[in-house]
Design an enzyme around this catalytic site. Structure first.
Site, PDB file in Angstrom:
ATOM      1  N   HIS A 175       0.828  -1.206   0.000  1.00  0.00           N
ATOM      2  CA  HIS A 175       0.000   0.000   0.000  1.00  0.00           C
ATOM      3  C   HIS A 175       0.865   1.260   0.000  1.00  0.00           C
ATOM      4  O   HIS A 175       0.648   2.188  -0.789  1.00  0.00           O
ATOM      5  CB  HIS A 175      -0.916  -0.025   1.225  1.00  0.00           C
ATOM      6  CG  HIS A 175      -1.849   1.138   1.304  1.00  0.00           C
ATOM      7  ND1 HIS A 175      -3.110   1.116   0.750  1.00  0.00           N
ATOM      8  CD2 HIS A 175      -1.698   2.363   1.860  1.00  0.00           C
ATOM      9  CE1 HIS A 175      -3.707   2.275   0.972  1.00  0.00           C
ATOM     10  NE2 HIS A 175      -2.872   3.055   1.640  1.00  0.00           N
ATOM     11  N   HIS A 235       2.951   1.645  -3.268  1.00  0.00           N
ATOM     12  CA  HIS A 235       2.081   2.012  -4.389  1.00  0.00           C
ATOM     13  C   HIS A 235       1.732   3.496  -4.341  1.00  0.00           C
ATOM     14  O   HIS A 235       1.910   4.223  -5.331  1.00  0.00           O
ATOM     15  CB  HIS A 235       0.819   1.156  -4.350  1.00  0.00           C
ATOM     16  CG  HIS A 235      -0.149   1.450  -5.451  1.00  0.00           C
ATOM     17  ND1 HIS A 235       0.158   1.264  -6.780  1.00  0.00           N
ATOM     18  CD2 HIS A 235      -1.412   1.935  -5.419  1.00  0.00           C
ATOM     19  CE1 HIS A 235      -0.882   1.601  -7.526  1.00  0.00           C
ATOM     20  NE2 HIS A 235      -1.843   2.026  -6.724  1.00  0.00           N
ATOM     21  N   LYS A 249     -15.137  -8.480  -3.583  1.00  0.00           N
ATOM     22  CA  LYS A 249     -13.932  -7.817  -3.068  1.00  0.00           C
ATOM     23  C   LYS A 249     -12.644  -8.395  -3.658  1.00  0.00           C
ATOM     24  O   LYS A 249     -11.767  -7.662  -4.114  1.00  0.00           O
ATOM     25  CB  LYS A 249     -13.880  -7.924  -1.541  1.00  0.00           C
ATOM     26  CG  LYS A 249     -12.617  -7.334  -0.943  1.00  0.00           C
ATOM     27  CD  LYS A 249     -12.580  -7.518   0.555  1.00  0.00           C
ATOM     28  CE  LYS A 249     -11.282  -6.959   1.135  1.00  0.00           C
ATOM     29  NZ  LYS A 249     -11.209  -7.138   2.590  1.00  0.00           N
TER      30      LYS A 249
END
Length: 362
Positions: free
Chosen positions: A146, A149, A203
């Site tokens: 995360h 990125h 998801k």
């Protein structure tokens, strides 16, 4: 120090010579240093400062904030997708095999240039994804993937806006904004509350969509290594290698998250089935035996009551149910085990309770 200053001057000279003059004076475009500082500040804030500030605080709920933020991101991403598409990719004017950068001041070309800058700006608004994770103490969400990125993207896109705002590289933005429409829609439904959970079955497909996106970007970028196209090879490698890096990072995340979760869920199901089988075996081996050894299994309630009331006992003290053999014995393929039904349905027949109490009193 003099060597460093000389190196910085040479960078500025290169940028002034080769950068796009149309974006040179736009916000944050004159130098890469402000963008680099913002990216490094983001990493330091979410990995060091934020967790320290939240360490002794209760997590913020931010429900309404998240709803508004995700809704705005859906609209912003949809607008960017439309602008990038209508300026070239969705009009038939852009070639998917080779699209050089148009450095003219044609209105449609300038529209693409502006879309590129706003796409660059959107990478900063995405920082708030992580800020909200930190404020809500969702530390597991602030993963290496995360942070890498979000921390890399503004700097990566800056070079595109600075040197090649338009042309082949904007295909990345077209795909990425589409993925973000889907992604922030998911986040929006998730923020609306538990009543919307039934709509979020897809998801895990978000990560798959991300990986498909990076594969498409790799193929689209690297094809220029084999095609004669008036597009800088340096940006072919820059975009293509970013796609390769993110593909492997997202693939690792997918394997660790969904494959591992699937294995854990299967192991839990196996344990439950083994426990249920063991319980059923235990019931079958000692089913219906009362405290003094009276046999009640598989007879009907009528046979049980009659056997005890008439006092018909075998020499081992087992009650012989005269009506049980006709109404429900094993020999005649009798009814299902009522005591076992209790553990399944929670509904123990009153007759068995009466039988147990009478037997215990004898």
């Amino acid at each position: 120090m003099a060597l460093i200053m000389k190196y910085i001057d040479s960078i500025h000279h290169y940028m002034d010579k080769y950068s796009d003059p149309r974006t040179r004076d736009w916000p944050l475009m004159s130098s890469p240093l402000p963008t680099l500082a913002l990216c490094l500040g983001y990493v330091y804030l979410v990995k060091v400062v934020g967790p320290r500030l939240m360490e002794n605080r209760k997590p913020f709920q931010l429900k309404n904030t998240l709803i508004v933020y995700n809704f705005v991101q859906v609209v912003f991403s949809a607008w960017l997708f439309y602008e990038i598409g209508i300026s070239g990719w969705l009009t038939g004017h852009y070639n998917f095999r080779c699209q050089p950068v148009d450095y003219s001041n044609h209105p449609k070309t300038l529209r693409m240039v502006h879309a590129c800058w706003w796409y660059y700006f959107s990478k900063f608004t995405e920082f708030f994804d992580t800020f909200f994770f930190v404020m809500r103490k969702k530390t597991s969400q602030v993963s290496t993937l995360h942070v890498i990125h979000h921390g890399c993207m503004p700097m990566s896109v800056w070079f595109g806006v600075k040197f090649t705002p338009g042309g082949h590289s904007t295909f990345f933005g077209l795909l990425n904004t589409f993925v973000h429409i889907v992604m922030y829609t998911y986040y929006l439904f998730s923020a609306l509350g538990p009543q919307f959970q039934k709509y979020l079955w897809w998801k895990k497909y978000l990560t798959s969509l991300q990986m498909v996106q990076f594969v498409a970007i790799m193929v689209h970028a690297f094809q220029l290594l084999f095609i004669d196209c008036n597009y800088p090879k340096a940006f072919v490698w820059w975009i293509g290698m970013h796609a390769v890096m993110f593909f492997f990072l997202f693939n690792e995340f997918y394997q660790n998250t969904y494959k591992a979760n699937k294995a854990r869920a299967q192991a839990a199901r196996d344990r439950r089935e083994a426990a249920a089988a063991a319980a059923a075996l235990a019931l079958a081996n000692g089913n219906g035996t009362t405290s003094n050894g009276s046999v009640t299994s598989n007879g009907t309630a009528n046979g049980t009551a009659n056997g005890i009331a008439n006092g018909h006992h075998g020499k081992n003290g087992s009650a012989v149910h005269s009506n049980g053999t006709t109404n429900g014995s094993l020999l005649n393929g009798g009814s299902s085990n009522k005591a076992a039904d209790y553990y399944v349905r929670g509904d123990l027949p009153a007759e068995i309770e009466i039988t147990q109490r009478r037997t215990q009193n004898q």
